[in-house]
Scaffold this motif. Structure first.
Motif: not given
Length: 283
Positions: A169-173, A148-153
């Motif tokens: 795995l959770l990836i937050s950008i 997820g990126h930004s609000l998507g996280s």
């Protein structure tokens, strides 16, 4: 983007004065997600995908069901779900998706949340982002990797909690972590008077049956549901200020972080080094 600029300039021209339809204008200022056209390279990638349409209920703005569009690349058993940020769309991950396609055995699922990209909806909000992510998980099964990126996280955190998904795995950008502060920054940028801001947040609480301060990452974090959480950020990110992120990292020291200086909030998802690191994590 043109509509957003029109609303912003209209509010700013009031110079702190209140218009008869002030709250309506402020809802558009805060909840209209700017839309940018799809570039040729992005469209070519979308054309390669299997496309699908799901729907979610929007009880706050449209007061009806909204259809949203999604895209799938690959037929592997290892599912990777990507949730875009505010004012964005699935196609904005074109560079990352192109790289992910080179990993054997994966199925990549991305989508345009309601009110964004090619999907239905005039106004959008975090709940619609999260509902869309939940609908994808319920339809296609729990992802092994969630990005997820930004609000998507933030939306991913809510969707994990709601569905009980347990990604490897959770990836937050560049995650947003405190929506009320983002709202205040937008209102201040448009020179909205404090009384008008107070009225807006009172209206927000009535509409959503909760205070805007409740939309904070620490309140939404699905502790115990994630095997590994990796987070990328630029400490000088003006959209997602580091002091708010730092509060999350202090509360959750298990989160792995990597700093990418000078990438900014939007460009970070296209950065070659960031993409290479994500591929290395997943592959």
């Amino acid at each position: 983007m043109k509509k957003f600029k029109t609303v912003f300039n209209q509010v700013k021209s009031l110079e702190g004065a209140e218009a008869p339809d002030m709250n309506s204008l402020l809802w558009q200022l805060i909840c209209y997600s700017p839309k940018m056209p799809v570039r040729l390279q992005q469209q070519q990638l979308l054309d390669e995908a299997h496309q699908f349409t799901l729907e979610v209920d929007d009880p706050h703005f449209a007061k009806s069901a909204l259809k949203f569009n999604g895209f799938i690349w690959g037929e592997g058993n290892r599912k990777i779900m990507i949730t875009h940020g505010w004012g964005s769309k699935a196609a904005d991950f074109a560079e990352l998706i192109a790289a992910l396609k080179n990993i054997d055995g994966v199925r990549i699922i991305a989508f345009d949340t309601p009110g964004n990209g090619s999907s239905e909806g005039e106004l959008s909000n975090l709940l619609l982002f999260a509902k869309a992510a939940e609908a994808v998980i319920k339809t296609y099964g729990a992802p092994d990797v969630i990005i997820g990126h930004s609000l998507g996280s933030m939306a991913n955190a809510m969707a994990i909690k709601e569905t009980g998904a347990k990604p490897d795995l959770l990836i937050s950008i560049a995650p947003l972590t405190n929506l009320k502060e983002n709202f205040i920054a937008s209102l201040n940028a448009a020179d909205v008077a404090q009384t008008a801001q107070d009225n807006f947040f009172a209206d927000f609480e009535e509409k959503f049956d909760m205070n805007a301060s409740g939309f904070a990452f620490n309140n939404l974090y699905p502790a115990g549901s994630i095997s590994r959480h990796w987070l990328a950020y630029d400490p000088e990110d003006r959209v997602a200020p580091f002091p708010f992120l730092n509060a999350v990292l202090t509360a959750h020291p298990e989160v792995e972080t990597k700093v990418y200086e000078g990438r900014g909030h939007e460009r970070i998802i296209k950065d070659e080094t960031v993409i290479a690191d994500i591929i290395s994590l997943i592959a």
